[in-house]
Structures are given as C-alpha cells and as structure tokens.
Motif scaffolding. Structure first.
Motif, mmCIF file in Angstrom:
data_model
loop_
_atom_site.group_PDB
_atom_site.id
_atom_site.type_symbol
_atom_site.label_atom_id
_atom_site.label_comp_id
_atom_site.label_asym_id
_atom_site.label_seq_id
_atom_site.Cartn_x
_atom_site.Cartn_y
_atom_site.Cartn_z
ATOM 1 N N VAL A 66 13.600 0.505 16.075
ATOM 2 C CA VAL A 66 13.954 0.420 14.892
ATOM 3 C C VAL A 66 14.403 -0.474 14.181
ATOM 4 N N ALA A 67 13.928 -1.584 13.638
ATOM 5 C CA ALA A 67 15.141 -2.652 12.822
ATOM 6 C C ALA A 67 15.388 -2.658 11.613
ATOM 7 N N SER A 68 14.650 -1.641 10.949
ATOM 8 C CA SER A 68 15.193 -1.573 9.257
ATOM 9 C C SER A 68 14.646 0.251 8.523
ATOM 10 N N ALA A 69 14.800 0.235 7.229
ATOM 11 C CA ALA A 69 14.481 1.560 7.125
ATOM 12 C C ALA A 69 12.933 0.889 6.937
ATOM 13 N N ALA A 70 12.452 1.916 5.718
ATOM 14 C CA ALA A 70 10.689 2.314 5.571
ATOM 15 C C ALA A 70 10.794 1.099 4.774
ATOM 16 N N TYR A 71 9.778 0.110 4.084
ATOM 17 C CA TYR A 71 9.899 -0.355 2.875
ATOM 18 C C TYR A 71 8.143 -1.057 2.719
ATOM 19 N N PRO A 72 7.989 -1.206 1.447
ATOM 20 C CA PRO A 72 5.727 -1.059 1.228
ATOM 21 C C PRO A 72 5.134 -2.802 2.416
ATOM 22 N N ASP A 73 4.652 -2.215 2.486
ATOM 23 C CA ASP A 73 3.451 -3.137 3.209
ATOM 24 C C ASP A 73 2.683 -3.498 2.293
ATOM 25 N N ASP A 74 3.179 -5.173 2.470
ATOM 26 C CA ASP A 74 2.723 -5.727 1.054
ATOM 27 C C ASP A 74 1.167 -6.056 1.041
ATOM 28 N N THR A 75 0.409 -5.370 2.305
ATOM 29 C CA THR A 75 -0.857 -6.007 2.814
ATOM 30 C C THR A 75 -1.765 -5.292 2.096
ATOM 31 N N GLN A 76 -1.005 -4.158 1.444
ATOM 32 C CA GLN A 76 -2.248 -3.036 0.508
ATOM 33 C C GLN A 76 -2.270 -3.379 -0.604
ATOM 34 N N PHE A 77 -1.365 -4.644 -1.272
ATOM 35 C CA PHE A 77 -1.580 -4.828 -2.596
ATOM 36 C C PHE A 77 -2.861 -6.355 -2.846
ATOM 37 N N ASP A 78 -3.311 -6.744 -1.276
ATOM 38 C CA ASP A 78 -3.607 -7.933 -0.996
ATOM 39 C C ASP A 78 -4.921 -7.693 -0.945
ATOM 40 N N PRO A 79 -6.077 -7.755 -1.836
ATOM 41 C CA PRO A 79 -7.412 -7.539 -2.458
ATOM 42 C C PRO A 79 -7.961 -8.622 -0.874
ATOM 43 N N GLY A 80 -6.586 -9.764 -0.243
ATOM 44 C CA GLY A 80 -8.212 -10.397 0.620
ATOM 45 C C GLY A 80 -7.128 -9.906 1.921
ATOM 46 N N SER A 81 -6.294 -8.915 2.324
ATOM 47 C CA SER A 81 -6.612 -8.358 3.437
ATOM 48 C C SER A 81 -7.265 -7.028 3.894
#
Length: 159
Positions: free
Chosen positions: A68-83
């Motif tokens: 594990v290389a980071s703490a948790a942060y928001p997954d931006d693909t949830q905001f992308d209507p094209g994803s």
DNA sequence: GCCAACGTTGGC
DNA sequence: GCCAACGTTGGC
C-alpha cells in the motif's frame, strides 16, 4: 502492519502494467463494493503487504507482491459520466468511493488458484472460500508468510 | 457463455 | 425492515 489480497483483471491492470507505471505504482481505480472500500478507507496503512491477484482471466492466481503506497483518497472516476465507474449519486463534496495507490515490489511466478487450494495451510483464505466475491480481502500473517516464504522462496528453486 | 453465489435496489 | 427481483463477480 496488515496484509491483503487484491484482485485485478489483468486485461485492465496487470502486474506488468503496474511495473511499467512510474514508481511501479497504480491507483486502485474502480472498487464499487462497500466492504472493499471500507478496507481501503479504514484499515489499510501505508506499507501494508499486498498479494496482487489476477482474476477473470485464463489463469487466475497471485502474480506479484506489492504494498500500500498511499492513504485512501477519492476515486475520481465516480464523478466522470464517461467512465464505466461513474456513480451519479456521488458528489465532489460527498465522494462515495475511495481508493489507495498500490506499488508493485516484485513480479512473482504465478501461484494459481488450484495451487492455492492445494495447500491445507491456506484453506481458510477468504479468497478461496466458496462464493467469495470480495475484490479485497485480509490475509493473515501466517498465510502471508506461507505464501511469500514457503511458496515463493522455497518454491522458486523448483521453478 | 454458463451459472452459482452473493450484493444491491426498491416496493411495500 | 423484509425480501423478491435484478445485477455482478468470477471460475470454469
């Protein structure tokens, strides 16, 4: 220090893909299951050990060791209507899905599902349990040691 | 492509 | 809060 097994479809992100990325590190995009998200958000710590598992492919199994290389942060693909991972009910103010960065430390020989199932020491592994669908599961220290020491180090001489 | 098993949704 | 219907996962 905790240990995890994380599934990825190699057609999407494989161990090789991660190794080809800067610092051998990839964001663990696309988790859309609450239990798996909670593991990343609440339980994972930087430096935790990760078994990188290839799923939904010709030869499913453990293909690499990572951390594990980071703490948790928001997954931006949830905001992308094209994803494909878009979630209409998530907002920037209230993100629903989180992710961590994963750094591959080593590509290993493939430890297939069949091999994992063949070892009584691993029969309690959650990923081997009937009907398991969780893409992120905790691994006990004993299971971690058996896989990384016995199977990968001792076993490597036979390969 | 099949299908068992599980998670999520939504009407009530 | 129940639970049937539906969607998804993932090995085979």
């Amino acid at each position: 220090m905790q240990y995890w097994l994380m599934k990825s479809e190699p057609g999407d992100v494989s161990v090789d893909d991660a190794l080809a990325a800067p610092d051998s590190t990839v964001p663990w995009v696309g988790v859309r299951n609450y239990q798996a998200r909670n593991f990343m958000r609440d339980a994972m710590r930087i430096g935790d050990g990760v078994l990188f598992y290839h799923s939904s492919c010709a030869e499913p199994g453990i293909a690499g060791v990572a951390e594990v290389a980071s703490a948790a942060y928001p997954d931006d693909t949830q905001f992308d209507p094209g994803s494909a991972y878009f979630d209409a009910s998530a907002t920037q103010e209230k993100p629903r899905w989180m992710m961590v960065d994963i750094r591959v430390l080593e590509k290993t020989r493939l430890i297939t599902l069949a091999e994992l199932r063949s070892h009584p020491q691993l029969e309690e592994m959650l990923v081997l349990k009937r009907g398991n669908r969780l893409s992120i599961t905790p691994v006990t220290p004993e299971q971690w040691r058996f896989i990384t020491q016995t199977l990968l180090i001792s076993g490597a001489r036979n390969n």
